[in-house]
Design a protein around this motif. Structure first.
Motif, short mmCIF file in Angstrom:
data_model
loop_
_atom_site.label_atom_id
_atom_site.label_comp_id
_atom_site.label_asym_id
_atom_site.label_seq_id
_atom_site.Cartn_x
_atom_site.Cartn_y
_atom_site.Cartn_z
N THR A 133 0.80 -1.22 0.00
CA THR A 133 0.00 0.00 0.00
C THR A 133 0.84 1.27 0.00
O THR A 133 0.50 2.23 -0.69
CB THR A 133 -0.97 0.01 1.21
OG1 THR A 133 -1.79 -1.15 1.11
CG2 THR A 133 -1.82 1.25 1.22
N GLY A 134 1.93 1.30 0.74
CA GLY A 134 2.75 2.51 0.82
C GLY A 134 3.39 2.91 -0.49
O GLY A 134 3.82 4.05 -0.65
N PHE A 135 3.44 2.02 -1.46
CA PHE A 135 4.11 2.30 -2.72
C PHE A 135 3.17 2.64 -3.86
O PHE A 135 3.60 3.14 -4.89
CB PHE A 135 4.95 1.09 -3.14
CG PHE A 135 5.94 0.69 -2.09
CD1 PHE A 135 7.02 1.50 -1.79
CD2 PHE A 135 5.78 -0.48 -1.38
CE1 PHE A 135 7.92 1.16 -0.82
CE2 PHE A 135 6.68 -0.84 -0.41
CZ PHE A 135 7.75 -0.02 -0.12
N ILE A 136 1.91 2.32 -3.71
CA ILE A 136 0.97 2.54 -4.80
C ILE A 136 0.40 3.94 -4.65
O ILE A 136 -0.35 4.22 -3.74
CB ILE A 136 -0.15 1.47 -4.78
CG1 ILE A 136 0.48 0.09 -4.94
CG2 ILE A 136 -1.18 1.75 -5.87
CD1 ILE A 136 -0.44 -1.06 -4.69
N GLY A 137 0.82 4.83 -5.50
CA GLY A 137 0.38 6.22 -5.42
C GLY A 137 0.06 6.75 -6.80
O GLY A 137 -1.07 6.88 -7.20
N GLU A 138 1.12 7.02 -7.55
CA GLU A 138 0.95 7.57 -8.90
C GLU A 138 0.59 6.49 -9.91
O GLU A 138 0.10 6.79 -10.98
CB GLU A 138 2.23 8.27 -9.33
CG GLU A 138 2.52 9.52 -8.53
CD GLU A 138 3.74 10.24 -9.05
OE1 GLU A 138 4.01 10.18 -10.27
OE2 GLU A 138 4.42 10.88 -8.24
N TYR A 139 0.87 5.26 -9.57
CA TYR A 139 0.57 4.14 -10.46
C TYR A 139 -0.64 3.38 -9.93
O TYR A 139 -0.94 3.42 -8.74
CB TYR A 139 1.75 3.18 -10.55
CG TYR A 139 3.00 3.81 -11.08
CD1 TYR A 139 3.16 4.02 -12.45
CD2 TYR A 139 4.03 4.20 -10.23
CE1 TYR A 139 4.30 4.61 -12.95
CE2 TYR A 139 5.17 4.79 -10.73
CZ TYR A 139 5.30 4.99 -12.09
OH TYR A 139 6.44 5.58 -12.58
N SER A 140 -1.28 2.67 -10.80
CA SER A 140 -2.35 1.79 -10.33
C SER A 140 -1.71 0.60 -9.63
O SER A 140 -0.52 0.33 -9.80
CB SER A 140 -3.20 1.32 -11.52
OG SER A 140 -2.48 0.40 -12.31
N PHE B 94 7.09 -4.07 -10.17
CA PHE B 94 7.78 -4.67 -9.03
C PHE B 94 8.19 -6.10 -9.35
O PHE B 94 9.34 -6.50 -9.12
CB PHE B 94 6.88 -4.62 -7.79
CG PHE B 94 7.53 -5.21 -6.57
CD1 PHE B 94 8.50 -4.49 -5.88
CD2 PHE B 94 7.19 -6.47 -6.11
CE1 PHE B 94 9.11 -5.02 -4.76
CE2 PHE B 94 7.79 -7.01 -5.00
CZ PHE B 94 8.76 -6.29 -4.31
N MET B 95 7.27 -6.89 -9.89
CA MET B 95 7.59 -8.28 -10.20
C MET B 95 8.65 -8.38 -11.30
O MET B 95 9.54 -9.22 -11.23
CB MET B 95 6.33 -9.05 -10.60
CG MET B 95 5.44 -9.39 -9.43
SD MET B 95 6.29 -10.21 -8.07
CE MET B 95 6.89 -11.69 -8.84
N LEU B 96 8.59 -7.51 -12.29
CA LEU B 96 9.61 -7.50 -13.33
C LEU B 96 10.98 -7.19 -12.71
O LEU B 96 11.97 -7.86 -13.03
CB LEU B 96 9.27 -6.48 -14.42
CG LEU B 96 10.30 -6.33 -15.53
CD1 LEU B 96 10.43 -7.63 -16.32
CD2 LEU B 96 9.92 -5.17 -16.44
N ALA B 97 11.03 -6.22 -11.83
CA ALA B 97 12.28 -5.86 -11.17
C ALA B 97 12.81 -7.02 -10.33
O ALA B 97 14.01 -7.31 -10.35
CB ALA B 97 12.09 -4.62 -10.29
N ILE B 98 11.93 -7.70 -9.61
CA ILE B 98 12.35 -8.83 -8.78
C ILE B 98 12.91 -9.95 -9.66
O ILE B 98 13.97 -10.51 -9.37
CB ILE B 98 11.17 -9.35 -7.93
CG1 ILE B 98 10.80 -8.33 -6.86
CG2 ILE B 98 11.48 -10.70 -7.31
CD1 ILE B 98 11.87 -8.09 -5.82
#
Length: 166
Positions: A109-116, A124-128
């Motif tokens: 929740t803390g990361f979802i702001g400007e993006y859906s 995030f999953m692509l980066a992981i």
């Protein structure tokens, strides 16, 4: 001092220095643009990423490195170990993502702001996945004792992380 030691460890030292300065630069960028809240969010994000990468990196990749550095292992055996590591890493990521997605309000929740939510989780999953497979290939490179390639990969990886954070 032993000059041979310095010569043989210069590339690994360079890789560590580059990663250190890259991490400091990313922290500075977050501090400059977002202040203390940004540093806190960055630390939380790094811990979240560690939840996904710890088991594959510390478990699977160490096994790959151990087997690939053993001169008694055949090439076919090394390839089978790598393939097994690849699939175990995929299964671990899918299981962890399912677990964390189930409690996504707590973790994301803390990361979802400007993006859906969907966009953030996709990025995030692509980066992981990219991070995990970079670590896997780094394990093979280190097992082959190609520290120069390891240093270059770390340099470009740090440069990309810093570029993405600007």
């Amino acid at each position: 001092m032993n000059s041979r030691f310095f010569k043989s460890s210069s590339w690994s030292f360079s890789a560590v220095v580059v990663r250190t300065f890259g991490a400091l630069a990313v922290n500075k960028v977050f501090a400059a643009y977002l202040g203390t809240a940004g540093i806190t969010l960055l630390a939380h994000f790094q811990n979240l990423m560690a939840l996904f990468t710890l088991l594959p990196s510390e478990g699977v990749n160490r096994c790959i490195m151990k087997n690939w550095s053993d001169p008694q292992q055949t090439e076919q055996s090394k390839i089978k170990v790598f393939q097994s590591g690849f699939w175990i890493t995929n299964v671990l990521v899918l299981l962890l993502f399912a677990l964390y997605y189930w409690k996504k309000e707590y973790f994301f929740t803390g990361f979802i702001g400007e993006y859906s939510e969907r966009q953030f989780l996709g990025f995030f999953m692509l980066a992981i996945v990219l991070l995990l497979f970079t670590h896997m290939f780094n394990a093979v490179i280190l097992a082959k004792r190609d520290v120069k390639a390891f240093a270059f990969i770390n340099f470009w990886g740090s440069a990309m992380v810093l570029g993405c954070s600007l």
